[in-house]
Design an enzyme around this catalytic site. Structure first.
Site: not given
Ligand code: CTP
Ligand code: CA
Length: 227
Positions: A33-34
């Site tokens: 993810g980020n």
């Protein structure tokens, strides 16, 4: 311009906004993810709706509640976001691509949880490129549609950062690009932000330092009015 002057100036406009950060599955319990919280995209959706627009929000793992008066389509991965956008885009006058889309995804999603016993002391994953959603929307654009990209850049030199954004806008072919500076402690998860809006000639047509609502309004002032 203040709220009063704007009124319901976007009535009749159909606006598609993407927000949040995509998650790329690794196995049933893990993802890549980020740090995007979705705040900026959600603020754009909320302000567009408050100003009378008909808004669709494609939300990827947003950490803030979506506005009540927008249609919400939930997705998680880049491929899901790409499919949702491709379907929804033709029915919208303006597209604001605020989501942080993972550039790569794991080549294979493991059927079961990856176990340390199987991997040994190190693990190598192979990634493949995700579709460039913004680029594909530009290629498939319908007449008079306005498409807005975002670029979060860590470059600290102001002129070099602007130049990166100008080149990115050209590569993507979008009408506008919103540039914001990010870093370990800037941009993400924050209430306030600093942006520059670049047009198709590479000119800075708006510059805002403020909360994400002010930024949203300033972006909409430029990109959303009927032409
Ligand atoms: N974007 C997209 N699909 C992708 C990657 C990015 O639609 N697979 C969109 C983002 O939502 C954003 C714009 O493209 O509006 C720019 O994203 P950014 O990550 O800054 O650009 P990239 O072309 O991926 O370049 P970089 O190598 O700097 O990450
Ligand atoms: Ca990227």
């Amino acid at each position: 311009r203040d709220d009063q002057a704007r009124g319901r100036d976007l009535e009749g406009r159909r606006i598609l906004v993407t927000a949040g950060g995509t998650r790329e599955p690794i196995d049933p319990v893990r993802f890549l993810g980020n740090r995007s919280s979705g705040r900026q995209g959600v603020a754009v959706a909320a302000r567009a709706a408050a100003r009378g627009a008909e808004v669709t929000l494609v939300a990827a793992n947003i950490e803030v509640p979506p506005p009540d008066d927008v249609r919400v389509v939930r997705v998680s991965s880049a491929e899901q976001m790409a499919a949702a956008c491709a379907e929804l885009a033709p029915r919208h006058d303006v597209i604001v691509m605020a989501a942080a889309v993972a550039d790569f995804r794991p080549e294979h999603v493991q059927e079961g949880k990856i176990k340390k016993e199987q991997t040994g002391d190190d693990l190598t994953l192979t990634f493949v490129k995700n579709p460039d959603i913004l680029r594909n929307l530009v290629i498939a654009r319908v007449p008079d549609q306005v498409i807005v990209g975002f670029a979060a850049e860590t470059e600290t030199d102001d002129e070099a950062r602007l130049e990166l954004a100008r080149r990115k806008r050209e590569r993507k072919g979008c009408d506008y690009l919103v540039l914001n500076r990010v870093g370990w402690n800037e941009g993400f998860q924050r209430e306030d932000t600093e942006i520059q809006l670049i047009d198709e000639h590479g000119e800075v047509v708006a510059e805002v330092v403020g909360d994400k609502v002010s930024v949203a309004d300033a972006i909409l002032d430029v990109v959303a009015p009927e032409r």
